[in-house]
Design a protein around this motif. Structure first.
Motif, PDB file in Angstrom:
ATOM      1  N   VAL A 239      31.626  55.747  22.098  1.00  0.00           N
ATOM      2  CA  VAL A 239      30.999  57.193  21.021  1.00  0.00           C
ATOM      3  C   VAL A 239      31.202  58.264  21.823  1.00  0.00           C
ATOM      4  O   VAL A 239      31.796  59.645  21.426  1.00  0.00           O
ATOM      5  N   ASP A 240      31.611  57.860  23.597  1.00  0.00           N
ATOM      6  CA  ASP A 240      32.592  59.014  24.302  1.00  0.00           C
ATOM      7  C   ASP A 240      33.892  59.062  23.779  1.00  0.00           C
ATOM      8  O   ASP A 240      34.365  60.450  24.525  1.00  0.00           O
ATOM      9  N   SER A 241      34.536  58.620  23.512  1.00  0.00           N
ATOM     10  CA  SER A 241      36.413  58.584  22.846  1.00  0.00           C
ATOM     11  C   SER A 241      36.072  59.740  22.294  1.00  0.00           C
ATOM     12  O   SER A 241      37.100  60.465  21.914  1.00  0.00           O
ATOM     13  N   GLY A 242      34.463  60.852  21.773  1.00  0.00           N
ATOM     14  CA  GLY A 242      35.591  61.385  20.294  1.00  0.00           C
ATOM     15  C   GLY A 242      35.889  61.182  19.073  1.00  0.00           C
ATOM     16  O   GLY A 242      35.640  61.847  17.990  1.00  0.00           O
ATOM     17  N   LEU A 243      36.054  59.638  19.049  1.00  0.00           N
ATOM     18  CA  LEU A 243      36.856  59.349  17.949  1.00  0.00           C
ATOM     19  C   LEU A 243      35.798  59.022  16.769  1.00  0.00           C
ATOM     20  O   LEU A 243      34.637  58.061  17.293  1.00  0.00           O
ATOM     21  N   GLU A 244      36.119  58.550  15.307  1.00  0.00           N
ATOM     22  CA  GLU A 244      34.985  58.261  14.467  1.00  0.00           C
ATOM     23  C   GLU A 244      34.883  56.811  14.634  1.00  0.00           C
ATOM     24  O   GLU A 244      36.219  55.568  15.088  1.00  0.00           O
ATOM     25  N   LEU A 245      33.759  55.971  14.456  1.00  0.00           N
ATOM     26  CA  LEU A 245      33.304  54.725  14.807  1.00  0.00           C
ATOM     27  C   LEU A 245      33.099  54.290  13.908  1.00  0.00           C
ATOM     28  O   LEU A 245      32.343  54.731  12.950  1.00  0.00           O
ATOM     29  N   VAL A 246      33.499  53.178  12.684  1.00  0.00           N
ATOM     30  CA  VAL A 246      32.839  52.523  11.674  1.00  0.00           C
ATOM     31  C   VAL A 246      32.809  51.034  12.161  1.00  0.00           C
ATOM     32  O   VAL A 246      33.063  50.806  12.333  1.00  0.00           O
TER      33      VAL A 246
END
Length: 674
Positions: A471-478
């Motif tokens: 979540v901290d990376s800012g990328l979408e998490l699937v």
């Protein structure tokens, strides 16, 4: 680096289906489209189950319309098309027995037991018959079978379907999902005028209202496939196809497939003399030729440098070990089916190394460790060997022998969250350096099967630690439920290539279990003995696989910093060779990989040859260039810059390579002026 995926569209508004009314009638009453790419083809009920438009609820039901141009809508189109294919096959080959025919990514397949393999001529005839069936607008009609006995009576001539009926009570069997789970259902194809049954198949559905709702399809290929995936079962003939919500989408898909074929790393590897798969070695065991060896060396050298800068310690471990090591780690028996059989000698079973982590744990355990040493980051280009089934082996991207860029990070529990964040940033940054930039993350968590080790509490903590780092990376998490390694959850970095395909790249795993199994400990600040957390990480996955992905991403036109031949000198005539040899000498002094083409070919043929070989910089020289102490640049795209002073040309090339530009140089991008 792309930090997010495209925004998700607003949810489709729900439609209320009154009791006793069909879903299709409610959809039409709501004014939703019934034709075209956005036509509603099924609905999703409150429990998330897809329903036919002929479905009639017993009480008012709020449903979500599902359009043809959505993933679920396409799956329904494809599964309905698989039924049309099966109908066509049994009309064309009455002796054919049916296997299963599910939708798959970008298409569908159906398995058949037939007397002889299908030919290309058969596929063309089947496509013609399918078009007739589709044009006739047969209606898909769901029918519930009263009992297992009734199903067996109806399917007495279909041995594979009978086997599925016998598996009905096994809720873990994938095939049951094809036949209805809790109840056995048949989908009949009915004549639109008389209502007579023309054909039917055991299936859970849902399906389109009619065959005419299949706008565009194509049969693509035939392959052999064992029934239910086991070599102990009969071998069937599998016909693959694809189906889409419009002819335009089918055409676009066909172009993507054609482009993927043009970029196939196996084809380019042979054309560019990069690597090969000698039969004498065995399936899935590549050898790299000199040019491929250069690219591989440059990939590894840059990665090695970046790891050194980030505080990793390099280790090396053997290719083979006693089996007891893998019993300690848990890979035996959890991973046994993907390991090569043991070699027995000196009273011991030895295994080819399938993973590096157990050996890295032994390095950590080789002496006492202090909290002051943590985090300890061990890194290895470690060769491993895995028994992939013959049908799964695919060039460099699914090999049996490959080199993992493997690291294991030993840290305290308090250090783990920060280490994961920095590790993920390191991974994404390094992948970007090789020219990949569009990422999303997949979080693989524990499933309900018995293949996972460790307590629920440990899994919950490890999963939350990973999730927060993602979540901290800012990328979408699937989410990927059940996809974790047996010893811990993992994050997979998914990267899109130049033509939009997703590839799994790096994996990062949190492991509370191996430290316990190997008795790993460190001395804490208070003098107590504590257990470290282990973070597993493979950045490329494997060098071979990453090589294959980059080959297809760049279509073989590697960036100049990776290209095996970075510059080639092309003289117009023999008397211009010496001039280019001097230019080549100056470039070699700058560690540039350069050749001069002194063959008897005419200049234009030399240009074509080296353009085909995808050399990024071609330097041409004629009489005027020699007199002026200059060269002319020729680039892969055919553009050209004439009369560049030699010193400036050398400077431009070395600057471009040193800057690790990932685009191809061209007359537009190479700036001659100071």
């Amino acid at each position: 680096m792309s930090q997010s995926r495209p925004p998700v569209a607003d949810p489709t508004p729900r439609v209320v289906v009154p009791a006793g009314t069909t879903a299709g009638a409610a959809v039409r009453e709501a004014g939703l489209p019934g034709k075209g790419a956005d036509a509603v083809v099924v609905v999703r009920d409150a429990e998330g189950q897809l329903r036919d438009l002929s479905w009639t609820p017993s009480a008012d039901a709020a449903v979500e319309p599902v359009a043809a141009n959505t993933p679920d809508g396409r799956a329904v189109i494809r599964h309905s098309c698989a039924h049309v294919l099966a109908q066509a096959v049994q009309q064309q080959f009455p002796e054919a027995k049916l296997g299963i025919g599910p939708p798959v990514r970008d298409g569908f397949y159906y398995d058949f037991d037939v007397e002889r393999p299908f030919t290309p001529e058969d596929l063309r005839a089947l496509e013609k018959r399918m078009k007739q069936i589709i044009k006739s607008s047969q209606r898909f009609s769901r029918r519930v079978l009263d009992s297992v006995e009734a199903a067996k009576a109806e399917l007495k001539d279909e041995p594979f379907k009978l086997e599925l009926v016998d598996l009905k009570s096994d809720v873990d069997t994938d095939e049951v999902m094809e036949v209805g789970g809790g109840e056995l259902t048949v989908y009949d194809n009915l004549d639109p005028r008389s209502g007579d049954r023309i054909w039917g198949d055991l299936c859970r559905g849902p399906h389109l209202p009619t065959t005419k709702h299949i706008p565009a399809f194509a049969l693509t290929r035939v392959a052999a496939a064992y029934w239910r995936g086991s070599e102990q079962n009969p071998q069937l003939q599998r016909i693959y196809g694809t189906a889409w919500e419009s002819q335009e989408e089918l055409d676009a898909y066909s172009e993507r497939v054609a482009e993927a074929e043009r970029r196939d790393h196996r084809k380019l590897g042979a054309e560019l003399d990069l690597f090969s798969f000698p039969d004498e070695l065995g399936s899935g065991l590549p050898v790299f030729h000199p040019k491929g060896g250069i690219i591989r060396r440059e990939m590894e050298n840059y990665s090695r440098r970046r790891h050194e800068e980030s505080g990793y310690d390099f280790v090396n471990t053997p290719h083979i070990t006693k089996g007891g090591l893998f019993h300690t780690s848990g890979h035996l028996p959890y991973y046994a089916e993907t390991m090569f059989p043991p070699l027995s000698f000196e009273g011991e079973d030895y295994y080819l190394k399938a993973m590096n982590c157990p050996m890295h744990h032994l390095i950590f355990r080789s002496r006492g460790r202090s909290y002051r040493e943590l985090p300890l980051r061990l890194f290895e280009f470690g060769a491993v060997y895995r028994y992939e089934k013959s049908g799964v082996v695919h060039g460099l991207t699914r090999a049996r022998g490959f080199t993992m860029d493997d690291s294991h990070i030993y840290c305290t529990q308090e250090q783990a969250p920060g280490e994961l964040r920095s590790l993920l940033a390191f991974v994404l940054d390094l992948l970007s350096d090789y020219g990949l930039s569009d990422f999303y993350l997949e979080l693989s968590t524990r499933g309900d099967t018995g293949k996972f080790i460790g307590s629920d509490e440990e899994w919950a903590e490890a999963t939350e630690t990973l999730r927060q780092a993602a979540v901290d990376s800012g990328l979408e998490l699937v989410p990927d439920p059940g996809g974790a390694a047996y010893y811990g959850p993992k994050i997979s970095v998914q990267a899109k290539d130049a033509i939009g395909r997703s590839w799994q790249m790096s994996t990062i795993q949190v492991d509370f279990n191996h430290p316990k199994r190997f008795g790993l400990q460190y001395t804490a600040a208070d003098g107590s003995r504590q257990q470290p957390v282990v973070l597993h990480r493979a950045l490329f996955g494997s060098i071979e696989r990453f090589f294959g992905v980059l080959t297809e991403h760049y279509a073989g036109a590697f960036p100049a910093w990776l290209a095996p031949v970075q510059v080639v000198g092309i003289p117009i005539a023999d008397e211009h060779v010496e001039h280019l040899e001097q230019v080549a000498k100056a470039l070699r002094e700058r560690r540039v990989r350069v050749e001069v083409d002194t063959s008897d070919d005419r200049m234009q043929k030399k240009i074509r040859n080296h353009t085909t070989q995808k050399v990024p910089f071609m330097l041409l020289a004629g009489g005027k260039d020699v007199e002026a102490g200059a060269v002319s640049f020729r680039f892969r795209d055919g553009s050209q810059i004439n009369g560049v002073p030699v010193d400036r040309a050398v400077e431009l090339i070395t600057e471009w390579i040193a800057g690790r530009e990932n685009t191809s140089p061209s007359a537009e991008s190479v700036r001659v002026e100071h």
